[in-house]
Design a protein around this motif. Structure first.
Motif, PDB file in Angstrom:
ATOM      1  N   THR A 216      52.789   0.110  79.172  1.00 12.04           N
ATOM      2  CA  THR A 216      52.911   1.352  78.384  1.00 12.04           C
ATOM      3  C   THR A 216      54.369   1.771  78.255  1.00 12.04           C
ATOM      4  O   THR A 216      55.207   1.439  79.087  1.00 12.04           O
ATOM      5  CB  THR A 216      52.161   2.517  79.056  1.00 12.04           C
ATOM      6  OG1 THR A 216      52.729   2.727  80.355  1.00 12.04           O
ATOM      7  CG2 THR A 216      50.680   2.252  79.172  1.00 12.04           C
ATOM      8  N   GLY A 217      54.643   2.513  77.210  1.00 10.95           N
ATOM      9  CA  GLY A 217      55.962   3.127  77.030  1.00 10.95           C
ATOM     10  C   GLY A 217      55.807   4.418  76.251  1.00 10.95           C
ATOM     11  O   GLY A 217      55.090   4.463  75.260  1.00 10.95           O
ATOM     12  N   ILE A 218      56.461   5.476  76.740  1.00  8.68           N
ATOM     13  CA  ILE A 218      56.389   6.800  76.108  1.00  8.68           C
ATOM     14  C   ILE A 218      57.779   7.171  75.610  1.00  8.68           C
ATOM     15  O   ILE A 218      58.756   7.034  76.340  1.00  8.68           O
ATOM     16  CB  ILE A 218      55.922   7.870  77.130  1.00  8.68           C
ATOM     17  CG1 ILE A 218      54.504   7.577  77.608  1.00  8.68           C
ATOM     18  CG2 ILE A 218      56.029   9.279  76.547  1.00  8.68           C
ATOM     19  CD1 ILE A 218      54.065   8.454  78.783  1.00  8.68           C
ATOM     20  N   GLY A 219      57.860   7.642  74.380  1.00  8.12           N
ATOM     21  CA  GLY A 219      59.137   8.097  73.834  1.00  8.12           C
ATOM     22  C   GLY A 219      59.100   9.569  73.492  1.00  8.12           C
ATOM     23  O   GLY A 219      58.042  10.129  73.192  1.00  8.12           O
ATOM     24  N   SER A 220      60.268  10.210  73.551  1.00  5.01           N
ATOM     25  CA  SER A 220      60.458  11.616  73.127  1.00  5.01           C
ATOM     26  C   SER A 220      59.587  12.600  73.891  1.00  5.01           C
ATOM     27  O   SER A 220      59.240  13.653  73.356  1.00  5.01           O
ATOM     28  CB  SER A 220      60.167  11.783  71.626  1.00  5.01           C
ATOM     29  OG  SER A 220      61.180  11.209  70.871  1.00  5.01           O
ATOM     30  N   ALA A 221      59.235  12.277  75.079  1.00  2.93           N
ATOM     31  CA  ALA A 221      58.390  13.198  75.850  1.00  2.93           C
ATOM     32  C   ALA A 221      58.816  13.206  77.309  1.00  2.93           C
ATOM     33  O   ALA A 221      57.989  13.189  78.218  1.00  2.93           O
ATOM     34  CB  ALA A 221      56.918  12.825  75.711  1.00  2.93           C
ATOM     35  N   GLY A 222      60.113  13.240  77.515  1.00  2.00           N
ATOM     36  CA  GLY A 222      60.653  13.280  78.866  1.00  2.00           C
ATOM     37  C   GLY A 222      62.158  13.145  78.788  1.00  2.00           C
ATOM     38  O   GLY A 222      62.699  12.867  77.714  1.00  2.00           O
TER      39      GLY A 222
ATOM     40  N   ILE B  58      62.733  11.464  63.139  1.00  2.00           N
ATOM     41  CA  ILE B  58      62.889  11.279  64.580  1.00  2.00           C
ATOM     42  C   ILE B  58      61.550  11.622  65.209  1.00  2.00           C
ATOM     43  O   ILE B  58      60.906  12.597  64.815  1.00  2.00           O
ATOM     44  CB  ILE B  58      63.979  12.211  65.125  1.00  2.00           C
ATOM     45  CG1 ILE B  58      65.256  11.982  64.318  1.00  2.00           C
ATOM     46  CG2 ILE B  58      64.158  12.027  66.620  1.00  2.00           C
ATOM     47  CD1 ILE B  58      66.476  11.649  65.074  1.00  2.00           C
ATOM     48  N   SER B  59      61.144  10.828  66.175  1.00  2.00           N
ATOM     49  CA  SER B  59      59.792  11.019  66.691  1.00  2.00           C
ATOM     50  C   SER B  59      59.640  12.344  67.421  1.00  2.00           C
ATOM     51  O   SER B  59      60.533  12.789  68.139  1.00  2.00           O
ATOM     52  CB  SER B  59      59.406   9.870  67.614  1.00  2.00           C
ATOM     53  OG  SER B  59      60.217   9.868  68.760  1.00  2.00           O
ATOM     54  N   VAL B  60      58.479  12.968  67.226  1.00  2.00           N
ATOM     55  CA  VAL B  60      58.074  14.106  68.049  1.00  2.00           C
ATOM     56  C   VAL B  60      57.612  13.547  69.394  1.00  2.00           C
ATOM     57  O   VAL B  60      57.893  14.084  70.451  1.00  2.00           O
ATOM     58  CB  VAL B  60      56.955  14.899  67.356  1.00  2.00           C
ATOM     59  CG1 VAL B  60      56.388  15.971  68.279  1.00  2.00           C
ATOM     60  CG2 VAL B  60      57.483  15.518  66.066  1.00  2.00           C
ATOM     61  N   CYS B  61      56.877  12.435  69.319  1.00  2.00           N
ATOM     62  CA  CYS B  61      56.583  11.629  70.493  1.00  2.00           C
ATOM     63  C   CYS B  61      56.150  10.250  70.006  1.00  2.00           C
ATOM     64  O   CYS B  61      55.815  10.095  68.828  1.00  2.00           O
ATOM     65  CB  CYS B  61      55.510  12.253  71.388  1.00  2.00           C
ATOM     66  SG  CYS B  61      53.924  12.464  70.569  1.00  2.00           S
ATOM     67  N   ALA B  62      56.217   9.275  70.878  1.00  2.00           N
ATOM     68  CA  ALA B  62      55.847   7.912  70.496  1.00  2.00           C
ATOM     69  C   ALA B  62      55.201   7.228  71.686  1.00  2.00           C
ATOM     70  O   ALA B  62      55.443   7.596  72.839  1.00  2.00           O
ATOM     71  CB  ALA B  62      57.085   7.139  70.037  1.00  2.00           C
ATOM     72  N   PHE B  63      54.366   6.245  71.356  1.00  2.00           N
ATOM     73  CA  PHE B  63      53.685   5.526  72.434  1.00  2.00           C
ATOM     74  C   PHE B  63      53.563   4.051  72.073  1.00  2.00           C
ATOM     75  O   PHE B  63      53.205   3.712  70.945  1.00  2.00           O
ATOM     76  CB  PHE B  63      52.289   6.112  72.672  1.00  2.00           C
ATOM     77  CG  PHE B  63      51.543   5.419  73.773  1.00  2.00           C
ATOM     78  CD1 PHE B  63      51.929   5.589  75.096  1.00  2.00           C
ATOM     79  CD2 PHE B  63      50.483   4.571  73.491  1.00  2.00           C
ATOM     80  CE1 PHE B  63      51.266   4.937  76.121  1.00  2.00           C
ATOM     81  CE2 PHE B  63      49.811   3.921  74.518  1.00  2.00           C
ATOM     82  CZ  PHE B  63      50.204   4.107  75.841  1.00  2.00           C
ATOM     83  N   ALA B  64      53.867   3.191  73.049  1.00  2.00           N
ATOM     84  CA  ALA B  64      53.714   1.751  72.864  1.00  2.00           C
ATOM     85  C   ALA B  64      52.769   1.206  73.923  1.00  2.00           C
ATOM     86  O   ALA B  64      52.770   1.670  75.066  1.00  2.00           O
ATOM     87  CB  ALA B  64      55.064   1.054  72.979  1.00  2.00           C
TER      88      ALA B  64
ATOM     89  N   PRO C  88      57.302  16.359  78.818  1.00  2.00           N
ATOM     90  CA  PRO C  88      57.896  16.871  77.573  1.00  2.00           C
ATOM     91  C   PRO C  88      58.437  18.286  77.703  1.00  2.00           C
ATOM     92  O   PRO C  88      58.109  18.998  78.656  1.00  2.00           O
ATOM     93  CB  PRO C  88      56.710  16.854  76.603  1.00  2.00           C
ATOM     94  CG  PRO C  88      55.518  17.067  77.483  1.00  2.00           C
ATOM     95  CD  PRO C  88      55.836  16.407  78.799  1.00  2.00           C
ATOM     96  N   ILE C  89      59.255  18.667  76.731  1.00  2.00           N
ATOM     97  CA  ILE C  89      59.768  20.038  76.631  1.00  2.00           C
ATOM     98  C   ILE C  89      59.437  20.588  75.240  1.00  2.00           C
ATOM     99  O   ILE C  89      59.060  19.840  74.346  1.00  2.00           O
ATOM    100  CB  ILE C  89      61.302  20.098  76.847  1.00  2.00           C
ATOM    101  CG1 ILE C  89      62.020  19.165  75.850  1.00  2.00           C
ATOM    102  CG2 ILE C  89      61.672  19.792  78.270  1.00  2.00           C
ATOM    103  CD1 ILE C  89      63.507  19.382  75.736  1.00  2.00           C
ATOM    104  N   ASP C  90      59.599  21.898  75.090  1.00  2.00           N
ATOM    105  CA  ASP C  90      59.525  22.529  73.767  1.00  2.00           C
ATOM    106  C   ASP C  90      60.882  22.375  73.092  1.00  2.00           C
ATOM    107  O   ASP C  90      61.904  22.684  73.698  1.00  2.00           O
ATOM    108  CB  ASP C  90      59.266  24.043  73.894  1.00  2.00           C
ATOM    109  CG  ASP C  90      57.859  24.359  74.394  1.00  2.00           C
ATOM    110  OD1 ASP C  90      56.993  23.482  74.315  1.00  2.00           O
ATOM    111  OD2 ASP C  90      57.656  25.495  74.859  1.00  2.00           O
TER     112      ASP C  90
END
Lengths: 302, 738
Positions: free
Chosen positions: A217-223, A199-205, A263-265
């Motif tokens: 742009t697209g950001i995953g797992s950081a919000g 599972i991604s820690v974070c992802a970017f497209a 993002p969160i911890d």
């Protein structure tokens, strides 16, 4: 309609209603009659919850026999992907038209999961970590939703409303996602602490549109939801003189992407690391796509 | 007297050959029966209600609603335990069911039997437990201060206070809580017997230890509790402690029906012990040539809520605290603390893993200070024939060849020198992303990638230590079947996936010179074989099977099988050991020592902190190769488990609560994380052991972790004192404040 008696560890005294229609209209009718029914396509999210008894569906609506949901079609400037098309087919059949989505699909789970899991299921779950979401955001995809009263189309930007929440209402079914064909190089980068099946820690497209001279742009797992980095998209880039793309501009782009994340911890990583990694990934994605567009003159933008 | 049957030789699969295990094909094609596949006519499903709190007083438990549910056959609590209320491997301090206190998250509080698992789970939800939630003790350092520990083992040789060193390195190391992560969940089936006893089919590591612990809790005699081994899906230490055994037996006896239990993945993570997390402060002093002068070490291993095997783990950590190196002055203090964290106990490497990471990191730090090659500093300090461990035990293995008459033979130098002939791999051109750090994530096409190389050496004791009177039993019957001699082998040695059963058959074929060997079910109808742990089964049950084979062979020499079968039972014992002195730590405590050396080559994306181990080369001394393919599998697996600890595996526990009890978030290496390995297997025989073998299953787990971390240090220049190394550790210095 059949009532299945599940074997083994599942209850033997409470039958689960299991309905497998071939038409979307029948599926909608079933949902209207049984609001408690849970739609299932690949089941790769749902069955985890069932196994842990986090959910005990009394009725399940199997979408995999509905032909409309299991096909993709070329609509000219876009590809309409039925919500039940598995990732494995997107990888195998749509890598040229939709390189970003295909790259993201390649990173989903294991081969077995990619054979079963679907973009429609990813959207319905609406996890901030869903791998398909960043490329859909970067390319401006549209989600087609069927309800008993008719169909509606929702822009991907308006689809997610919170963690694992979307505009999808009870009784509705996601029928398709329409993704514009690539008009330039696209990249998808997914950071995980394992080299596969993570599972991604974070992802970017990132999607370059060479006709419109825009960056998506697209950001995953950081919000709380998948996000676009609008300030990064608005950054002025040297489209007219592409060789003039400076390191400073690329780094500025990365910083703007990082700043757009919320993002969160958690157990998968810290917020600080996620921001840092997004900056690195965004800079790499911009460099790679820019090089592909203007230096390599590659016929295929991936 | 008739002519005795001449001894034939086996046509295949003798000792030394790659006999293929009988369970290989069924495991690949899905036919293998695991413990989770067990079933019986009319059986009920058992389920466990667990404490959600790391520490809570149990004021009352109301089971009425659960008992009233349709399909529920029994709901039992601590008050229903028929016999002794507690059990344990070394100390019987663990309650069968929590009585007045729950001491860790996941501690069993009540058990339910129902017609199906879902009903049993719903019944568990219907039980009301009135908890008074208390403040848990979760900090091991605080536990030491409060005197809350299972064992404190000091060790003193010479006097570090009087020693002077040219170079000193002092660092603190942290090892996270690793889990054995066996793919097969805890499972078993209990069948009530007409005589009031119970038959248990269960995947475990030591049937007779289970039997000895279970019977008193059930208020039964040991002869009334019969255990048979069920198909196991991995163990690695996780199945040394009891899990489902007493619970399903209680439910079967209460309902007079067969009862099956099978944990789900989250329960499995909460329902077995883990590797002790460690905090270790090390100070190494060396002279200008890099020779160790003194070592000081303070080692705190967190044992969690109950004793399990913490006592023995602390003994290993203390006695192996400096590794296979000569040091004149040593002061070690090792503790195994009692906290409200998850209980920790046996896991492959058993106390050797934690200290190995620390002492090998220290050796590299010294080498760096002195500008020495990492292999050279290890050579200069390597133990040799006649050296003493820090416990005073003399390393003296007669029979080992002495290639150089001028200096005593050093098995470690022998291993280290072999790396010269196996250079680290070159960087290939045109790599696919799956060969780069981040793998399928497409995070790098070469951007930010730096290569590093590192070494790690591990020293592991084989067999149980510190005076334990260990033995194994084997019974062999030889008879004619269709005119051909067939040996029937009966032991209680648990096959835990290591391939021990194949080894048994190879030994019998070799010793009796026959082809047909049948292994009888592994159960408690024969004497104890001891535990499938401590890398001991080839040595101990292999030794018992060899001894029984030899006895049968002797009888066969004067007996015609046509007159009837021959049978012999033998117990095998290793040489006796002694406990460690409670003050000085001195004592001849170990049976056998095994060495393994790894070289790791890694590519690190230094901007993202992602790691790809591209090569692991392993040189290991196994004394004698019994089965090459099985041995290689053990080395690969142990190395992979060490890799997991180096870069990803950690149970994350916050205030006593486990945050990642799933394979979604407890990551173990995939085939893309584990590189192809190059092995150099060395046979420096131990004349005291059967065939000269050395236990081989654990040592690579020790050395692969420090080798990989050393390689990451080489690539990044960072100190890296914490495993697993996380991306955050590698990028902290790059992170800009927003």
């Amino acid at each position: 309609m059949t009532a299945l008696r599940a074997a083994g560890a599942v209850s033997t005294d409470r039958p689960i209603i299991f309905y497998r229609p071939t038409e979307t209209a029948d599926a909608l009718r079933f949902l209207a009659e049984r609001p408690e029914a849970v739609p299932v396509a690949g089941g790769t999210d749902l069955m985890v919850g069932v196994n842990y008894r986090h959910i005990r569906p009394e009725a399940m609506l199997d979408l995999t026999a509905i032909v409309e949901l299991c096909t993709w079609t070329d609509e000219g400037t876009a590809i309409r992907i039925g919500s039940g098309v598995p990732y494995a087919r997107i990888v195998a059949e749509l890598a040229t038209a939709l390189p970003g989505l295909a790259a993201a699909s390649r990173t989903v789970g294991s081969p077995q999961i990619r054979n079963r899991g679907t973009v429609g299921g990813n959207l319905a779950t609406a996890s901030p970590a869903g791998d398909a979401h960043p490329p859909l955001l970067a390319t401006g995809a549209n989600i087609e939703i069927a309800a008993p009263e008719g169909r509606r189309t929702v822009a991907i930007d308006d689809f997610f409303t919170g963690p694992k929440r979307s505009v999808l209402r009870p009784g509705e079914i996601i029928t398709a996602v329409t993704v514009p064909k690539a008009a330039g190089p696209q990249q998808f980068l997914k950071v995980g602490t394992r080299n596969a099946m993570v599972i991604s820690v974070c992802a970017f497209a990132l999607a370059l549109d060479l006709d419109r001279r825009t960056v998506g742009t697209g950001i995953g797992s950081a919000g709380p939801t998948p996000l676009r980095a609008l300030p990064a998209e608005e950054l002025e880039l040297p489209w007219a003189a592409p060789a003039g793309l400076t390191d400073a501009t690329v780094e500025r782009f990365g910083d703007l992407v990082a700043a757009a994340a919320r993002p969160i911890d958690d157990v998968r990583g810290t917020a600080a690391y996620r921001r840092h990694a997004l900056a690195v990934c965004a800079a790499r994605a911009l460099r790679r796509t820019w090089r592909a567009a203007f230096e390599e003159r590659s016929a295929e933008w991936n | 007297m008739p002519e005795p049957t001449p001894l034939p030789t086996p046509t295949s699969n003798a000792v030394g050959q790659s006999a293929i295990r009988a369970d290989a094909l069924p495991k690949v094609n899905g036919d293998f029966d695991y413990a989770s596949d067990l079933a019986a006519e009319g059986m009920l499903w058992g389920h466990t209600l667990r404490s959600p709190h790391p520490k809570a007083r149990i004021r009352s438990i109301d089971t009425a609603a659960a008992e009233a549910m349709a399909g529920v056959a029994a709901v039992l609590t601590a008050a229903d335990v028929p016999g002794k209320r507690t059990y344990g491997l070394i100390e019987d301090d663990q309650p069968v069911l929590a009585d007045t206190m729950a001491n860790y998250q996941g501690e069993p509080v009540a058990i339910i039997a129902a017609t199906d698992l879902d009903t049993a789970r719903r019944a568990a939800d219907a039980i009301t437990v009135d908890y008074e939630v208390l403040e848990p003790l979760c900090d091991p350092a605080e536990a030491v201060r409060r005197g809350e520990y299972f064992r404190h083992q000091p060790l003193q040789v010479g006097d570090p206070d009087t020693a002077t060193a040219a170079v000193v390195v002092a660092r603190e190391y942290v090892v996270g809580m690793q889990d054995q992560a066996p793919l097969g969940p805890e499972s078993g089936l209990a069948l009530p017997r007409p005589d009031g006893g119970v038959d248990l089919r269960v995947a475990t590591q030591w049937l007779h230890s289970d039997q000895e612990q279970i019977a008193p809790c059930l208020g039964l005699k040991e002869s009334q509790v019969h255990l048979e081994m069920a198909g196991i899906g991995g163990a690695f230490g996780a199945r040394e402690d009891l899990s489902v055994q007493v619970h399903m037996a209680m439910l079967a006896l209460a309902t007079d029906k067969p009862v099956k239990m099978m944990y789900d993945r989250a329960e499995s993570f909460l329902g077995h012990v883990h590797r002790h997390p460690a905090r270790m402060r090390y100070e190494h002093g060396a002279d200008a040539e890099g020779r160790l002068v003194y070592v000081r070490a303070q080692i705190v291993l967190d044992g969690g809520a109950y004793a399990s095997t913490t006592d023995a783990v602390v003994g290993n950590a203390a006695s192996l605290a400096v590794g296979p190196y000569e040091v004149e002055h040593v002061a070690v203090e090792a503790w195994g603390t009692r906290t409200n964290n998850p209980p920790c106990g046996a896991m492959r490497g058993f106390g050797g893993v934690q200290t190995c990471f620390a002492y090998e990191s220290q050796m590299d730090a010294l080498a760096e200070e002195l500008g020495l090659d990492p292999l050279e500093i290890r050579r200069r300090n390597a133990m040799h024939q006649g050296s003493k461990l820090i416990t005073g035990q003399v390393v003296q293995e007669p029979g080992i060849d002495v290639p150089n008459e001028n200096a005593p033979f050093s098995p470690l130098v022998d291993l280290l020198d072999r790396f010269a002939a196996i250079p680290a791999p070159a960087i290939p051109a045109g790599r696919d992303i799956i060969e780069l750090p981040g793998g399928t994530g497409n995070t790098t096409h070469g951007e930010g990638v730096v290569r590093g190389v590192g070494y790690g050496v591990g020293l592991k004791n084989v067999c149980y230590s510190e005076g334990f009177d260990d033995f194994s039993t084997a019974r062999i019957r030889l008879e004619l079947v269709d005119g051909e001699p067939v040996a029937y082998v009966h032991t209680a040695a648990a096959e835990v996936g290591q391939g021990h059963q194949t080894i048994q058959a190879q030994i019998v074929r070799t010793e009796l010179g026959i082809d047909r060997v049948e292994l009888l079910p592994v159960d408690t109808k024969v004497g104890s074989a001891g535990s499938s742990s401590a890398s001991r089964q080839s040595y101990m049950t292999g030794g018992a099977v060899k001894a029984a084979s030899e006895a049968v062979r002797e009888l066969w020499a004067t007996h015609d099988l046509a007159d009837g079968p021959i049978e012999a039972t033998r117990e095998f014992r290793h040489r006796p050991t002694k406990p460690m002195d409670p003050v000085t730590g001195q004592g001849d405590s170990h049976v056998q020592l095994a060495l393994c050396v790894h070289r790791a080559t890694v590519d690190v994306d230094i901007e993202l902190g992602l790691v790809k181990v591209v090569d692991l080369t392993c040189v290991q001394d196994v004394g004698k190769i019994l089965n090459p393919i099985a041995l290689e599998g053990q080395i690969h697996g142990a190395s992979a488990q060490g890799l997991g600890l180096a870069v990803m595996e950690e149970m994350i526990v916050d205030a006593g609560v486990v945050k990642n009890a799933s394979f979604t978030d407890y990551l173990i290496p995939t085939i893309l994380d584990m590189p192809p390995m190059r092995l150099e297997i060395v046979e420096n025989a131990d004349p005291a052991a059967p065939y000269g073998l050395r236990g081989a299953g654990e040592p690579p787990t020790l050395s692969s972790t420090p080798a990989i971390v050393a390689a990451i240090r080489d690539a990044t220049g960072l100190a890296l004192t914490h495993v697993p190394v996380r991306p955050e550790h590698l990028t902290r210095h790059l992170v800009r404040q927003p």
